[in-house]
Design a protein around this motif. Structure first.
Motif, PDB file in Angstrom:
ATOM      1  N   ARG A   1       1.826   9.247   0.377  1.00 58.57           N
ATOM      2  CA  ARG A   1       3.208   8.835   0.099  1.00 58.57           C
ATOM      3  C   ARG A   1       3.772   9.569  -1.112  1.00 58.57           C
ATOM      4  NH1 ARG A   1       2.590   3.442  -1.407  1.00 58.57           N
ATOM      5  NH2 ARG A   1       4.848   3.286  -1.552  1.00 58.57           N
TER       6      ARG A   1
ATOM      7  N   CYS B   1       6.757  10.312  10.465  1.00 55.72           N
ATOM      8  CA  CYS B   1       7.459   9.547   9.438  1.00 55.72           C
ATOM      9  C   CYS B   1       7.615  10.380   8.176  1.00 55.72           C
ATOM     10  CB  CYS B   1       6.717   8.251   9.115  1.00 55.72           C
ATOM     11  SG  CYS B   1       5.107   8.517   8.343  1.00 55.72           S
TER      12      CYS B   1
ATOM     13  N   CYS C   1       7.821   4.883   3.530  1.00 54.62           N
ATOM     14  CA  CYS C   1       6.986   3.888   4.208  1.00 54.62           C
ATOM     15  C   CYS C   1       6.064   3.201   3.192  1.00 54.62           C
ATOM     16  CB  CYS C   1       6.112   4.542   5.279  1.00 54.62           C
ATOM     17  SG  CYS C   1       7.015   5.377   6.596  1.00 54.62           S
ATOM     18  N   SER C   2       5.646   1.999   3.524  1.00 55.02           N
ATOM     19  CA  SER C   2       4.615   1.320   2.745  1.00 55.02           C
ATOM     20  C   SER C   2       3.255   1.699   3.311  1.00 55.02           C
ATOM     21  CB  SER C   2       4.798  -0.196   2.812  1.00 55.02           C
ATOM     22  OG  SER C   2       4.567  -0.653   4.142  1.00 55.02           O
TER      23      SER C   2
ATOM     24  N   GLN D   1       2.870   0.013   6.645  1.00 58.37           N
ATOM     25  CA  GLN D   1       3.567   0.663   7.752  1.00 58.37           C
ATOM     26  C   GLN D   1       2.797   1.887   8.244  1.00 58.37           C
ATOM     27  OE1 GLN D   1       7.278   1.062   5.564  1.00 58.37           O
ATOM     28  NE2 GLN D   1       8.319  -0.371   6.952  1.00 58.37           N
TER      29      GLN D   1
ATOM     30  N   ARG E   1      -0.167   0.717  10.228  1.00 57.36           N
ATOM     31  CA  ARG E   1       0.209   0.271  11.578  1.00 57.36           C
ATOM     32  C   ARG E   1       0.342   1.458  12.532  1.00 57.36           C
ATOM     33  NH1 ARG E   1       3.977  -3.698   9.161  1.00 57.36           N
ATOM     34  NH2 ARG E   1       3.025  -5.756   9.344  1.00 57.36           N
ATOM     35  N   LEU E   2       0.913   2.558  12.040  1.00 58.61           N
ATOM     36  CA  LEU E   2       1.025   3.744  12.880  1.00 58.61           C
ATOM     37  C   LEU E   2      -0.355   4.281  13.260  1.00 58.61           C
ATOM     38  CD1 LEU E   2       3.938   5.734  11.169  1.00 58.61           C
ATOM     39  CD2 LEU E   2       3.966   4.712  13.450  1.00 58.61           C
TER      40      LEU E   2
END
Length: 520
Positions: A206, A224, A229-230, A233, A236-237
């Motif tokens: 990030r 992304c 994004c966190s 997140q 989850r991807l």
């Protein structure tokens, strides 16, 4: 930000690679622009390694197209990739330890580039320009892990580099070394070099990367912008259901001390090894002690002495004690009867025999758990234990008869850890428990360690991953040059401070003492 240009630096279109019983890459599309730092994310077994090898010419795709700066081509081998300006730094370095920096770089570049002596001025110039100063005449074995990584990157920069592929580049670096690396990577990107960055450390992704491609099960599951994004997140991807993957565990005070290590010194006869110098360590039941350190600073030696693979004389038995029992002179099997369980750093070959089944690998360390009677193996009980490990720790495998080598790294690690935990140890020593393991498997391993701690075991975790240590450890310290810092409550220190200790910036006589009241 990425430079604008007529053509992307690299495009992959519908890249597919099939292995027997495994579709490693399934019609993958990927685009990297000049000057872009692009992350490639995914679980173990998601297809990242295969895709990197295809880009670098190590593996040939079964279908799909590679387009380099607007031109379709077939990447036949790494030599062609290097000639095009593609460099790759693998997770496991490929340097000759008994040669100098210049000799290693000369070997990689070939005779046409000149002799090591002729290359020295250019090595100095390139390394200083990118803030990675390394003395060309230094022998590699005398370099730290961070310095060795610099040599690998400099070796790539000595060519006309246009795409740099980095596989888990910060896994063995202190936080300060990682930040220095990021400064270099950002400078390269500003000059137009594209970077493909593979990492399990989502916070770093990030902070550094402009964009990301996420793989799941051999397919692209999403794209992304990481800094939008966190961690949850991104997880989850990568794995779909990310419930429980980003967890904060309460800290424990522990009970009575179980492991005592007092003034433990050991001279390593290996000239490339590390000797231990007056190591003091105390671990309480129902607590996790984390020990940080860059590889090569005494971790392997401490692990061998704790596990019994390296013993001391009977006269020194009290240097290591389980409770009041001196064990420094005892073999591993005797220490196991005293309550020890052990997860080594090397999964295949040390933690498990590659060609043996999971059931037989379970027997290797759990044979004292009623699996052998009157010299005969109780095959039914062995199979039952292996099935219990597989079910309890969600190990993905066809059955208990599957050979250990056929499992992914994360699944084999879960099996080995499960084998040790189900022996209900009083002391668990675990080395790098989630090294190279995807976020889902890492979360499962962390939950298992916390549960074992809460059941009353004393646990030592040796790791180079500070995020992991701060997440699960109750107290933490660092090994550097064979010396161990004072252990301090995790809540009372920072990653920056521990990172400094990893680099040797501590004096064991003047470190802050842990708050004893918080551990009684």
């Amino acid at each position: 930000m990425p430079h604008s240009t007529t053509h992307p630096r690299l495009q992959l279109r519908h890249i597919t690679k099939q292995y027997p019983g495994c579709l490693a890459n399934d019609a993958i599309d990927l685009t990297i622009q000049p000057g872009e730092i692009h992350a490639l994310l995914g679980e173990n077994g998601a297809g990242k390694s295969t895709l990197m090898k295809i880009i670098y010419g190590v593996v040939q795709p079964d279908a799909g197209q590679i387009i380099w700066q607007g031109q379709p081509l077939s990447m036949r081998n790494p030599a062609q990739a290097r000639a095009l300006g593609i460099g790759m730094v693998f997770q496991h370095f490929s340097l000759f330890e008994t040669l100098t920096v210049a000799q290693n770089i000369a070997l990689a570049m070939g005779a046409a580039a000149g002799t090591p002596k002729q290359l020295e001025p250019e090595i100095r110039e390139v390394s200083q320009r990118y803030g990675m100063a390394v003395e060309p005449q230094r022998l590699v074995h005398s370099l730290s892990i961070g310095e060795r990584q610099k040599v690998e990157i400099i070796r790539c920069l000595m060519q006309d580099i246009r795409l740099l592929i980095l596989d888990e580049p910060t896994s063995v670096l202190t936080p300060q070394e990682a930040q220095d690396l990021f400064v270099t990577l950002r400078r390269l990107a500003e000059e137009g070099c594209s970077i493909l960055f593979i990492s399990h450390k989502l916070g770093e992704v990030r902070a550094l990367c402009h964009s990301a491609t996420v793989l799941r099960g051999g397919k692209v599951s999403g794209h992304c912008v990481p800094n939008e994004c966190s961690d949850l997140q991104l997880a989850r991807l990568m794995v779909g259901d990310a419930q429980g993957l980003v967890a904060q565990y309460p800290k424990a005070a522990g009970n009575a001390p179980f492991l005592h290590v007092e003034k433990l010194s050991w001279h390593n006869p290996d000239p490339f090894g590390c000797s231990l110098i007056e190591v003091d360590l105390q671990v309480r039941s129902a607590e996790i002690v984390g020990i940080a350190g860059v590889a090569g600073n005494g971790q392997d030696e401490l692990l061998a002495l704790l596990s019994g693979e390296q013993t001391l004389s009977r006269a020194q038995a009290q240097r290591i004690r389980f409770g009041e029992q001196g064990v420094a002179h005892l073999r591993p099997d005797v220490r196991r009867r005293q309550g020890l369980a052990f997860v080594p750093a090397e999964r295949l070959g040390h933690g498990a025999v590659p060609d043996m089944s999971l059931a037989d690998n379970a027997l290797l360390t759990a044979f004292q758990q009623g699996l052998v009677s009157k010299g005969l193996i109780q095959r039914g009980k062995v199979e039952a234990l292996a099935h219990t490990i597989i079910e309890r720790f969600a190990v993905k495998t066809p059955d208990a008869r599957t050979a250990a080598r056929s499992l992914s790294g994360g699944n084999l690690q879960k099996f080995i850890l499960g084998r040790e935990i189900l022996q209900n140890p009083k002391l668990l020593v675990a080395a790098h428990p989630t090294w190279g393991v995807d976020v889902g498997a890492a979360a499962a391993i962390h939950r298992a360690l916390i549960a074992l701690r809460d059941a009353g075991a004393a646990i030592v975790v040796i790791s180079e991953d500070l995020d992991e240590l701060f997440q699960i450890s109750d107290r933490v310290g660092a090994l550097s040059g064979g010396r161990l810092s004072t252990l301090v409550p995790t809540a009372q220190t920072t990653q920056v401070q521990i990172g400094g200790w990893m680099a040797g910036q501590f004096d064991t006589g003047h470190l802050p003492q842990p708050d004893a009241a918080s551990h009684i």
